[in-house]
Enzyme design. Sequence first.
Site, mmCIF file in Angstrom:
data_model
loop_
_atom_site.group_PDB
_atom_site.id
_atom_site.type_symbol
_atom_site.label_atom_id
_atom_site.label_comp_id
_atom_site.label_asym_id
_atom_site.label_seq_id
_atom_site.Cartn_x
_atom_site.Cartn_y
_atom_site.Cartn_z
ATOM 1 N N GLY A 180 -33.819 -10.998 17.974
ATOM 2 C CA GLY A 180 -33.621 -9.603 17.827
ATOM 3 C C GLY A 180 -32.542 -8.861 17.916
ATOM 4 N N ASN A 181 -32.039 -7.936 17.812
ATOM 5 C CA ASN A 181 -30.761 -7.005 18.395
ATOM 6 C C ASN A 181 -31.170 -5.916 19.075
ATOM 7 O OD1 ASN A 181 -30.606 -4.889 16.322
ATOM 8 N ND2 ASN A 181 -31.121 -6.821 15.094
ATOM 9 N N ARG A 182 -30.102 -5.323 19.656
ATOM 10 C CA ARG A 182 -30.053 -4.125 20.483
ATOM 11 C C ARG A 182 -29.844 -2.643 19.590
ATOM 12 N NH1 ARG A 182 -28.439 -5.302 25.737
ATOM 13 N NH2 ARG A 182 -26.878 -3.449 26.006
ATOM 14 N N SER A 183 -30.066 -2.743 18.417
ATOM 15 C CA SER A 183 -29.903 -1.515 17.557
ATOM 16 C C SER A 183 -31.300 -0.712 18.021
ATOM 17 C CB SER A 183 -30.015 -1.801 16.176
ATOM 18 O OG SER A 183 -30.018 -0.665 15.491
ATOM 19 N N ALA A 224 -29.082 -2.805 11.631
ATOM 20 C CA ALA A 224 -28.580 -4.402 12.091
ATOM 21 C C ALA A 224 -29.409 -5.220 11.649
ATOM 22 C CB ALA A 224 -28.672 -4.214 13.766
#
Length: 234
Positions: free
Chosen positions: A33-36, A100
């Site tokens: 995943g990512n931090r958006s 993102a």
Amino acid sequence: TTSQATTSQLEGRRVVISAGGTREPIDPVRFLGNRSSGKQGYALAVVAARRGATVTLVAANPSLPTPSGVTVVPVSTALELQSAVERAAKDADVVVMAAAVADFRPAQYADAKIKKTHDPDQPDAAPTIQLVRNPDILAGLVEARGEEASPVIVGFAAETGDDRGGVLEHARDKLARKGCDLLVVNEVGLDKTFGQDENTVHILRLGSSHVTEAGPASKELVAAAVWDAVQEIL
Ligand code: CTP
Ligand code: CA
């Protein structure tokens, strides 16, 4: 009156916004995943709805409440986001890719949870996760333009400066590469932008050297600046 002018600028327009961050499953309990946080994309949806647009918000792993007057299409992976955005873009006047999107996904999905000791011959070994490229959804939208619709297309970029150039240099290259109409650029660092309520952006327009600066300001004010720039093109 002024208030009518500001509330009807996008009347009759169909806009599609992607928001949030995609998750690429590794096994039933894990993902890349990512931090958006999705906050900027949601603010874009709120402001567009307030200006009279018909808004479809393709939300990757939404954790925010559905804004009133907005149709939310929840998705999780980049491939799901691609099909939802492409479907909604067919009759859209504007597509904003604020999500993102993971550049890569695991090549294989493990149907069962990967155990810590996954190889009995090497009880202390760590597994290798092979990745494959995800499609570039924004580039695909630009390429498909003119077939069924010709929406204004807006990209977002989170950039850091490095030894090959500053934030704006990287952003100009990216805008030229992607071929979208506008690129909204965030400067990112570990404590900048992600999950914050305020944002500072540079708005670049294809074929113009002019840069519009917005912020530091609330994500709603930044969203208003983005829609102002879109309205100049519409
Ligand atoms: N994007 C997309 N599909 C992808 C990756 C990104 O549509 N597979 C979109 C994002 O939603 C954003 C824009 O492309 O609007 C720029 O994303 P960014 O990650 O900055 O660009 P990349 O081309 O992936 O370049 P980088 O190597 O810097 O990650
Ligand atoms: Ca990327």
